[in-house]
Structure formats: structure tokens, C-alpha cells
Design an enzyme around this catalytic site. Sequence first.
Site, mmCIF file in Angstrom:
data_model
loop_
_atom_site.group_PDB
_atom_site.id
_atom_site.type_symbol
_atom_site.label_atom_id
_atom_site.label_comp_id
_atom_site.label_asym_id
_atom_site.label_seq_id
_atom_site.Cartn_x
_atom_site.Cartn_y
_atom_site.Cartn_z
ATOM 1 N N THR A 115 -40.695 1.207 -42.115
ATOM 2 C CA THR A 115 -39.774 1.096 -40.774
ATOM 3 C C THR A 115 -39.825 -0.517 -40.262
ATOM 4 O O THR A 115 -40.696 -1.180 -40.778
ATOM 5 C CB THR A 115 -40.081 2.076 -39.583
ATOM 6 O OG1 THR A 115 -40.121 3.196 -40.194
ATOM 7 C CG2 THR A 115 -39.093 1.913 -38.411
ATOM 8 N N ASP A 123 -37.889 9.407 -36.582
ATOM 9 C CA ASP A 123 -38.364 8.924 -35.268
ATOM 10 C C ASP A 123 -37.524 7.938 -34.474
ATOM 11 O O ASP A 123 -37.341 7.581 -33.707
ATOM 12 C CB ASP A 123 -39.690 8.836 -34.953
ATOM 13 C CG ASP A 123 -40.282 7.601 -35.821
ATOM 14 O OD1 ASP A 123 -40.516 6.669 -35.177
ATOM 15 O OD2 ASP A 123 -40.301 7.864 -37.062
ATOM 16 N N GLY A 141 -44.292 4.625 -39.398
ATOM 17 C CA GLY A 141 -45.173 5.834 -40.165
ATOM 18 C C GLY A 141 -44.451 7.026 -40.493
ATOM 19 O O GLY A 141 -43.160 6.970 -40.620
ATOM 20 N N VAL A 142 -45.173 8.227 -40.384
ATOM 21 C CA VAL A 142 -44.311 9.382 -40.583
ATOM 22 C C VAL A 142 -43.478 10.059 -39.236
ATOM 23 O O VAL A 142 -44.169 10.305 -38.416
ATOM 24 C CB VAL A 142 -45.382 10.452 -41.113
ATOM 25 C CG1 VAL A 142 -44.606 11.952 -41.455
ATOM 26 C CG2 VAL A 142 -46.051 10.141 -42.525
#
Length: 280
Positions: free
Chosen positions: A155, A186, A205-206
Amino acid sequence: MKIIIHGGFFSESGTNQETKIAKQKALAAIVSQSHQYLSTHTALETVVYAVSLLEDDPLFNAGLGSQIQSDGELRLSAALMDGKSQKFSGVINIQNVKNPIQVSEKLLSYDDRVLSGAGALDFARDQGFDFFDPVIPQRRQEYEEKLQQSSRLGTVGCVALDADGNLAAATSTGGKGFEIPCRVSDSATVAGNFANEHAGISCTGVGEDIVSAALAAKIVTRVTDGFTLKNACDKSFEELKAFDGFAGVIGISASGELYHTDSHPYMVWAAFDGSLQVFN
């Protein structure tokens, strides 16, 4: 005036030294250029500017260089939050635009400020955003080779504090690659991008882990309640350990505290806090 940016996790495009050096140089150039821009612009304008530069660099998983979903299509998400007005805007799974963060910026003045899919694209076209195909040959080759999931964590984001003490945060992503079509992560939620008058946070991240932790909003809320930025981040990351959450954050508080941290090695970042700083 302070600014910090991130470009996801280093594993996103491999771990060779050449890629590492290229990302260090790119992040250093972008944060320096954006810090100069901040000297004559607001925090809100600057985070859009910085993230647009990150979206335009194929080294990073946003805009150009974004990951392709399992159906062979590329969908982008981005969000923007103005700490002064407390307005959040974003686009989710938009296709065929060059800079989704700029579409998010246009939405900030509307009542309906988060759009997805075809509706987001229709809005973008109405606002004059022309057709643009962000798929680059590297990403097409990666898709065709079906790279391992662990290599696709990325990201981009920016948090800025301007001369008037205002904060803003912006985040943009090209997804994790090979996900179920139209997955929502997110980046275009307050879990991944949040700011108020006390602090601003951008996450990477995830996405599912970051949403489960309500990470950005939680950190900013803790700063609002009196935590230092470091303590707010560290406490929130301690809570990620319960489910081995994979995340990284950058942030700035209204007092000028600048901080970054990650749960797994390692997020790539750069900052201008009196002088240029870049990840090692």
C-alpha cells in the site's frame, strides 16, 4: 511542518538489493518533493500530492504497479481524511483511472463521500478523469505466474502536519493480488486511514488484520485520549499479537511527534522531520 510516507512492505516486489536501493531513492525523492510542496500548501493538499506521486511510481503497489485480482482485473482503492474538518472520503475497487487518491479528493466536498465499483468510476468520469490502464508488464507476468501470496503486501500512504497545525492522512492500494474479485481491504476505511486534530495515521499490511484491529482509528483515539503517538502505536501493536496481525503504520501527532512501526519486517518509509530520513 512534518511529513512521513510509506510504500508498503519490502517483500512486495522481492528482496534483492537493487529493488531496495531503488525504493530508498524513490521514497527519498518523493518525501523531499512533498515536504517542499507542504511549505506552500495545506496538509490535505500535500497528502494528495504525495500519494499521487507514489501512485505514479511502478515500484509501489498503488496506481501503476497495482496487483491484479483473481479474475484478471485490476481494481484500486484509496482514501483521504482531513483532520481539521473530520471529513473522510474514498473510492473502493475503482478501475481504469490513474490516481484514485485524486478521485477521493473530489469526493470530499460531496455528501456521499465513499463510492465503490461502477459508481466510483462514473463519478470519476463525470469529474473529468480519463480512461487509464494501470496494468504494467511486471504485474501481468506476476499474475500469470501466480506468485506466492506472501510476496504481495503493499500500500502507499502519507501523513502531513502543515504550518497551521492541521493534519491529514491519505492511503492508496492496488490490493494483495489474486484476491476474490471486489475484495474490500482497509485502505478506504477508517481502520486503514484516519486523522483528526490530534493525530493522523496511514496503514499498510494485511487489510483484514488491520480492519479486525480498527487500527488507524484506534491509534488516533488513544492519542486523543492522552497517549503519546509512540505509546498509542505500541499498545495497539501489542494487541495485534493475539491474532498475529500483519501491519505497519506511519503517523504524526499535533505536537509534532512522528512515529512509524511494523509488526513484521519491514515497512519501507521516508520522512522529513527537520531533515530527510529513509528506511535502512
